[in-house]
Design an enzyme around this catalytic site. Sequence first.
Site, mmCIF file in Angstrom:
data_model
loop_
_atom_site.group_PDB
_atom_site.id
_atom_site.type_symbol
_atom_site.label_atom_id
_atom_site.label_comp_id
_atom_site.label_asym_id
_atom_site.label_seq_id
_atom_site.Cartn_x
_atom_site.Cartn_y
_atom_site.Cartn_z
ATOM 1 N N TRP A 141 28.068 39.766 28.455
ATOM 2 C CA TRP A 141 29.220 39.000 28.911
ATOM 3 C C TRP A 141 28.859 37.527 28.969
ATOM 4 O O TRP A 141 27.823 37.148 29.502
ATOM 5 C CB TRP A 141 29.675 39.479 30.292
ATOM 6 C CG TRP A 141 30.399 40.794 30.268
ATOM 7 C CD1 TRP A 141 29.914 42.002 30.661
ATOM 8 C CD2 TRP A 141 31.730 41.027 29.812
ATOM 9 N NE1 TRP A 141 30.863 42.979 30.477
ATOM 10 C CE2 TRP A 141 31.988 42.414 29.964
ATOM 11 C CE3 TRP A 141 32.733 40.198 29.292
ATOM 12 C CZ2 TRP A 141 33.215 42.982 29.618
ATOM 13 C CZ3 TRP A 141 33.950 40.767 28.945
ATOM 14 C CH2 TRP A 141 34.177 42.134 29.104
ATOM 15 N N GLU A 179 68.034 25.101 45.269
ATOM 16 C CA GLU A 179 68.982 24.299 46.025
ATOM 17 C C GLU A 179 69.709 25.135 47.075
ATOM 18 O O GLU A 179 69.960 24.667 48.192
ATOM 19 C CB GLU A 179 70.006 23.662 45.080
ATOM 20 C CG GLU A 179 69.383 22.776 44.010
ATOM 21 C CD GLU A 179 69.126 23.517 42.709
ATOM 22 O OE1 GLU A 179 69.348 22.935 41.643
ATOM 23 O OE2 GLU A 179 68.703 24.702 42.766
ATOM 24 N N LEU A 225 44.196 44.716 28.509
ATOM 25 C CA LEU A 225 45.131 43.593 28.536
ATOM 26 C C LEU A 225 46.173 43.737 29.643
ATOM 27 O O LEU A 225 47.338 43.379 29.476
ATOM 28 C CB LEU A 225 45.827 43.423 27.182
ATOM 29 C CG LEU A 225 44.914 43.141 25.970
ATOM 30 C CD1 LEU A 225 45.756 42.834 24.744
ATOM 31 C CD2 LEU A 225 43.934 42.006 26.254
ATOM 32 N N ASP A 265 36.557 46.036 21.233
ATOM 33 C CA ASP A 265 36.501 45.904 22.687
ATOM 34 C C ASP A 265 37.337 46.932 23.435
ATOM 35 O O ASP A 265 37.127 47.149 24.631
ATOM 36 C CB ASP A 265 36.962 44.504 23.101
ATOM 37 C CG ASP A 265 36.009 43.416 22.639
ATOM 38 O OD1 ASP A 265 34.892 43.751 22.202
ATOM 39 O OD2 ASP A 265 36.386 42.239 22.716
#
Length: 348
Positions: A178, A53, A212, A208
């Site tokens: 993949w 605003e 991340l 893996d």
Amino acid sequence: MEYDSIYMQRCIELARTGLGKTAPNPLVGSVIVYNNRIIGEGYHHRHGDHHAEVRAIASVKKRELLKDSTLYVNLEPCCHHGKTPPCTDLILQSGIPEVVIGTTDPFDEVAGKGIARLRSNGCDVKVGVLKDNCRILNKRFFTFHEKKRPYVILKWAETADGYIDTERIPGSVNRPTWITSEKLRMLVHKWRTEEASIMVGTQTAMKDNPMLNVRDWHGPSPVRLVTDRSLKLPGTLHLLDQSQPTVIFNELKEEQESELRYVKINFRERLTSQVMDYLYQRGVQSLLVEGGRQLLQTFIDEGQWDEARIFTGRQFFGQGVRAPEITPSRPVSYIPVGKESLHLIFNP
């Protein structure tokens, strides 16, 4: 009403620009309309910065028009002092006679008080224009304040025959094929910039060795979470490299080591409830769960999820680790993406 919807949709479009940058504040956009023409607009860019605003009012070149204008905003204007002054005060000082609001604010400091303040000072206030769309826009914010937990997104990729991985020994160099393309991994990295935290289980961390973080998109990396009940994960893993804040849920110790925070929980009790409580207490409004199968299924079985994003590739593994099961399955949308597809499922 038709015009109200058009201008509110513009507020939503503006607000979405701040995705991933405003938390713990909500996504807010605002437009100011004079004689059916937008004369000002703005959105909340980032936490601690000017509210939508304020930016919309500041963008109006002919300030004298404000006294005959309507301000549109997708979320109720704030009426309390936080990092910035109350937006209701500025609206009233500007002489804007009419305000159209998408939805009320669930935050206790506001929660209808902003609307009441505007009305008590002579402002004509309309509430509920595109209400559902406005709530969806701020699904993280509403879930956090109404359910007292983060908004939880489950993400995985599965083969055409329903597997998410081959059978592998933790630490093995034999990585699976993949399931999705590199372009889709870029999309996943974009998703990571939009969420406050990201989580994997012990087996995924071992097999893996994921980072991340965000490498294929521009934006902040989420707080990393991993379960490690007996603290057996080797310090050589990317998750423990001190490069970004990381929480290790375990049952042995509670301490902080630079960017690593060890948090003790009871693994004999509901895992997800303890994780949710921890994140809520620290103001974390969203969680992206990336695996593996056991962790994803735990969130599903314990009912602690809001949205599932499932990629399906064209490969056939024949055997391996089965994909998680959501019952009953409620596909909301199917989106072809190159040779793969994306299913979006929402928890009712």
